[in-house]
Design an enzyme around this catalytic site. Structure first.
Site, PDB file in Angstrom:
ATOM      1  NE  ARG A 194      -4.115   1.784   2.255  1.00 26.13           N
ATOM      2  CZ  ARG A 194      -4.409   2.557   3.298  1.00 26.13           C
ATOM      3  NH1 ARG A 194      -3.705   2.467   4.426  1.00 26.13           N
ATOM      4  NH2 ARG A 194      -5.409   3.404   3.220  1.00 26.13           N
ATOM      5  CG  HIS A 207      -1.606   5.385   0.026  1.00 28.47           C
ATOM      6  ND1 HIS A 207      -2.251   5.736   1.193  1.00 28.47           N
ATOM      7  CD2 HIS A 207      -2.501   4.634  -0.670  1.00 28.47           C
ATOM      8  CE1 HIS A 207      -3.482   5.217   1.199  1.00 28.47           C
ATOM      9  NE2 HIS A 207      -3.647   4.536   0.087  1.00 28.47           N
ATOM     10  N   GLY A 222       3.681  11.492  -8.235  1.00 26.97           N
ATOM     11  CA  GLY A 222       4.450  10.385  -8.816  1.00 26.97           C
ATOM     12  C   GLY A 222       5.194   9.577  -7.769  1.00 26.97           C
ATOM     13  CG  ASP A 268       7.763  12.020  -5.162  1.00 26.70           C
ATOM     14  OD1 ASP A 268       6.967  11.309  -4.495  1.00 26.70           O
ATOM     15  OD2 ASP A 268       7.683  13.270  -5.178  1.00 26.70           O
ATOM     16  CB  SER A 295       6.369  12.834  -1.825  1.00 29.14           C
ATOM     17  OG  SER A 295       5.309  12.109  -2.432  1.00 29.14           O
ATOM     18  CG  ASN A 345      -1.259   8.395   3.572  1.00 32.59           C
ATOM     19  OD1 ASN A 345      -1.569   7.312   3.066  1.00 32.59           O
ATOM     20  ND2 ASN A 345      -0.747   9.396   2.870  1.00 32.59           N
ATOM     21  CG  HIS A 352      -8.314  -3.754  -1.174  1.00 34.31           C
ATOM     22  ND1 HIS A 352      -9.351  -2.855  -1.300  1.00 34.31           N
ATOM     23  CD2 HIS A 352      -7.201  -2.994  -0.945  1.00 34.31           C
ATOM     24  CE1 HIS A 352      -8.894  -1.612  -1.156  1.00 34.31           C
ATOM     25  NE2 HIS A 352      -7.596  -1.672  -0.943  1.00 34.31           N
TER      26      HIS A 352
HETATM   27  C1  HEM Z   1      -9.470   1.577  -5.721  1.00 31.12           C
HETATM   28  C2  HEM Z   1      -9.442   2.439  -4.747  1.00 31.12           C
HETATM   29  C3  HEM Z   1      -8.961   2.085  -3.370  1.00 31.12           C
HETATM   30  C4  HEM Z   1      -9.565   2.446  -2.217  1.00 31.12           C
HETATM   31  C5  HEM Z   1     -10.822   3.277  -2.070  1.00 31.12           C
HETATM   32  C6  HEM Z   1      -8.805   1.869  -1.142  1.00 31.12           C
HETATM   33  C7  HEM Z   1      -9.087   2.032   0.199  1.00 31.12           C
HETATM   34  C8  HEM Z   1      -8.475   1.338   1.219  1.00 31.12           C
HETATM   35  C9  HEM Z   1      -8.871   1.420   2.604  1.00 31.12           C
HETATM   36  C10 HEM Z   1      -9.987   2.303   3.153  1.00 31.12           C
HETATM   37  C11 HEM Z   1      -8.069   0.586   3.308  1.00 31.12           C
HETATM   38  C12 HEM Z   1      -8.096   0.354   4.820  1.00 31.12           C
HETATM   39  C13 HEM Z   1      -7.283   1.445   5.492  1.00 31.12           C
HETATM   40  C14 HEM Z   1      -7.395   1.462   7.002  1.00 31.12           C
HETATM   41  O1  HEM Z   1      -7.918   0.545   7.615  1.00 31.12           O
HETATM   42  O2  HEM Z   1      -6.938   2.466   7.588  1.00 31.12           O
HETATM   43  C15 HEM Z   1      -7.164  -0.022   2.371  1.00 31.12           C
HETATM   44  C16 HEM Z   1      -6.201  -0.936   2.695  1.00 31.12           C
HETATM   45  C17 HEM Z   1      -5.317  -1.476   1.793  1.00 31.12           C
HETATM   46  N1  HEM Z   1      -5.157  -1.086   0.474  1.00 31.12           N
HETATM   47 FE1  HEM Z   1      -6.462  -0.007  -0.605  1.00 31.12          FE
HETATM   48  N2  HEM Z   1      -7.747   1.187  -1.658  1.00 31.12           N
HETATM   49  C18 HEM Z   1      -7.790   1.293  -3.013  1.00 31.12           C
HETATM   50  C19 HEM Z   1      -6.868   0.783  -3.910  1.00 31.12           C
HETATM   51  C20 HEM Z   1      -5.715   0.107  -3.538  1.00 31.12           C
HETATM   52  C21 HEM Z   1      -4.623  -0.180  -4.421  1.00 31.12           C
HETATM   53  C22 HEM Z   1      -4.543   0.257  -5.880  1.00 31.12           C
HETATM   54  C23 HEM Z   1      -3.694  -0.875  -3.684  1.00 31.12           C
HETATM   55  C24 HEM Z   1      -2.352  -1.402  -4.098  1.00 31.12           C
HETATM   56  C25 HEM Z   1      -2.005  -1.695  -5.328  1.00 31.12           C
HETATM   57  C26 HEM Z   1      -4.233  -1.016  -2.350  1.00 31.12           C
HETATM   58  C27 HEM Z   1      -3.639  -1.715  -1.344  1.00 31.12           C
HETATM   59  C28 HEM Z   1      -4.161  -1.827  -0.066  1.00 31.12           C
HETATM   60  C29 HEM Z   1      -3.659  -2.766   0.921  1.00 31.12           C
HETATM   61  C30 HEM Z   1      -2.605  -3.828   0.677  1.00 31.12           C
HETATM   62  C31 HEM Z   1      -4.367  -2.527   2.104  1.00 31.12           C
HETATM   63  C32 HEM Z   1      -4.166  -3.191   3.477  1.00 31.12           C
HETATM   64  C33 HEM Z   1      -3.054  -2.450   4.204  1.00 31.12           C
HETATM   65  C34 HEM Z   1      -2.699  -3.000   5.570  1.00 31.12           C
HETATM   66  O3  HEM Z   1      -3.251  -3.988   6.027  1.00 31.12           O
HETATM   67  O4  HEM Z   1      -1.833  -2.356   6.209  1.00 31.12           O
HETATM   68  N3  HEM Z   1      -5.437  -0.377  -2.292  1.00 31.12           N
HETATM   69  N4  HEM Z   1      -7.428   0.470   1.113  1.00 31.12           N
END
Ligand code: HEM
Ligand SMILES: *[C@@H]1O[C@H](CO)[C@@H](O)[C@H](O)[C@H]1NC(C)=O
Ligand SMILES: *[C@@H]1O[C@H](CO)[C@@H](O)[C@H](O)[C@H]1NC(C)=O
Ligand SMILES: *[C@@H]1O[C@H](CO)[C@@H](O)[C@H](O)[C@H]1NC(C)=O
Ligand SMILES: *[C@@H]1O[C@H](CO)[C@@H](O)[C@H](O)[C@H]1NC(C)=O
Ligand SMILES: *[C@@H]1O[C@H](CO)[C@@H](O)[C@H](O)[C@H]1NC(C)=O
Ligand SMILES: *[C@@H]1O[C@H](CO)[C@@H](O)[C@H](O)[C@H]1NC(C)=O
Length: 325
Positions: free
Chosen positions: A59, A63, A69, A71, A73, A88, A187
């Protein structure tokens, strides 16, 4: 004569610029030959210590790349930094692991490898070590010299946003609908806090009932995990079938109304989804090889968002702060 000579010189210079602005597989093969094995070892250690770290590291790269980009940051400390942006704060994690990787890399080859590249390599290794696909990660990025908190607030997708908005945010960084669906498959690992989906569990959008796209069995399971009077900080796996395994269950979950975030389920269930993302999600749910291929190429594409190259930016010594001189 003179002008055509100038023309070719200019063309040659432009070509050099294009070449220089591209990332490559072998950028560090001479300057830091052990880079890939050092990062792999450190990521392995971190994951052995806590399996969730694979998700957290993946993640971080996402982010980072969506804001100015790829970088690094995101890694800059300071209250005006991206770490304190809405998407974040109390959420992005794994910064100590990046520090440990950077230290190990600096010991082997100092002042050579960027923090932005370390994020990209660690993301690839995290996926691979979780059972997912691998890919040849492209490197040669340099590190930015400023954070962009406003950018992080505005550019990162929120789980409460509609699919149209999410698609638009990906399009803004050059990613299309296939990339949206494939990358959402991240996810398949990691956790989410209750605060980010508990609105779906009762009186969803003032309807007096839970989100109708959410499987009823899952509703009671999530209600148990997320007490209505809780602080929203409990966590549940984003893929409740296999939380630590990188597989295509995220997509079978969507087909079964078992996506945790509203934004997840919207890829399959919203009106916009019917005409665009639904068939891709269905395809991935039926064919994990296609998902793995598309995920790998989408990660390379995401890693290519506006990299700093050539003499732009710097190679940060400490990923948390801009070099002093
Ligand atoms: C499509 C739009 C996306 C939304 C709205 C979204 C939103 C979220 C949210 C709300 C969480 C939970 C954060 C928390 O509990 O504080 C999350 C976790 C996560 N997201 Fe996304 N996400 C998106 C796309 C992505 C993408 C593109 C990736 C990576 C390529 C990604 C990787 C992850 C991972 C691996 C977690 C779990 C992190 C952990 O357990 O520490 N997400 N995301
Ligand atoms: C970004 O969002 C956070 C949390 O919502 C807020 O505290 C912060 O002031 C915002 N930063 C900027 C620069 O808008
Ligand atoms: C910060 O991000 C916003 C939105 O992505 C962008 O419009 C703006 O140019 C960025 N600011 C800087 C200083 O890079
Ligand atoms: C998205 O772009 C990739 C190439 O990066 C391409 O293979 C794919 O077909 C595109 N998807 C859509 C929906 O245009
Ligand atoms: C649901 O929320 C709406 C407004 O958001 C409110 O008017 C309504 O009374 C609530 N219904 C229930 C059953 O709590
Ligand atoms: C969740 O925990 C953080 C600290 O980790 C705290 O600042 C925040 O207030 C908590 N959230 C809620 C909704 O209480
Ligand atoms: C995937 O499988 C489902 C049944 O689970 C079927 O309805 C659907 O048509 C299949 N989609 C694709 C693209 O193969």
């Amino acid at each position: 004569m003179q002008s055509s000579y100038t023309f070719w010189i200019l063309n040659f210079l432009m070509l050099c610029l294009v070449v220089r602005s591209q990332l490559s597989e072998d950028f560090y093969s001479k300057s830091c030959p052990k880079l890939m094995s050092i990062v792999r070892k450190e990521v392995k250690n971190a994951i052995m210590n806590e399996m969730r770290m694979a998700a957290s590291l993946l993640r971080l790269h996402f982010h980072d790349c969506f804001v100015n980009g790829c970088d690094a940051s995101l890694l800059l400390d300071g209250s005006d930094g991206e770490k304190f942006a809405g998407p974040n704060i109390n959420s992005a994690r794994g910064f100590e692991v990046i520090d440990a990787i950077k230290n190990a890399v600096e010991s082997a080859c100092s002042d050579v490898v960027s923090c932005a590249d370390i994020l990209a390599i660690a993301a690839r290794d995290s996926v691979l070590l979780s059972g997912g696909p691998s890919w040849k990660v492209l490197v040669g990025r340099r590190d930015g010299v400023m954070a962009n908190q406003t950018g992080a607030n505005l550019s990162l997708p929120s789980p409460f946003e509609s699919l149209d908005i999410i698609i638009a945010k990906f399009a803004a960084v050059g990613l299309n609908i296939t990339h949206v669906v494939a990358l959402s498959g991240a996810h398949t690992i990691g956790l989410s806090r209750c605060a980010l989906f508990s609105n779906r569990l009762s009186n969803f959008s003032g309807t007096g009932a839970p989100d109708s796209t959410l499987d009823t069995g899952l509703i009671s399971q999530l209600q148990n995990a997320c007490p209505a009077n809780g602080d929203g900080n409990n966590t549940v796996p984003l893929d409740i079938r296999s939380r630590d395994l990188f597989d295509n269950h995220y997509f079978t979950n969507l087909v079964n109304g078992r996506g945790i975030l509203q934004s997840d389920q919207s890829l399959f269930s919203s009106d916009v989804a019917i005409s665009t993302t639904k068939s891709i999600a269905q395809l991935y749910s039926n064919n994990s090889a296609v998902f793995f291929d598309d995920f790998a190429s989408s990660m390379i594409k995401m890693g290519n968002i506006s990299p700093l190259t050539g003499s732009n930016g710097q190679i940060r010594k400490n990923c948390r702060i801009v070099n002093s001189s």
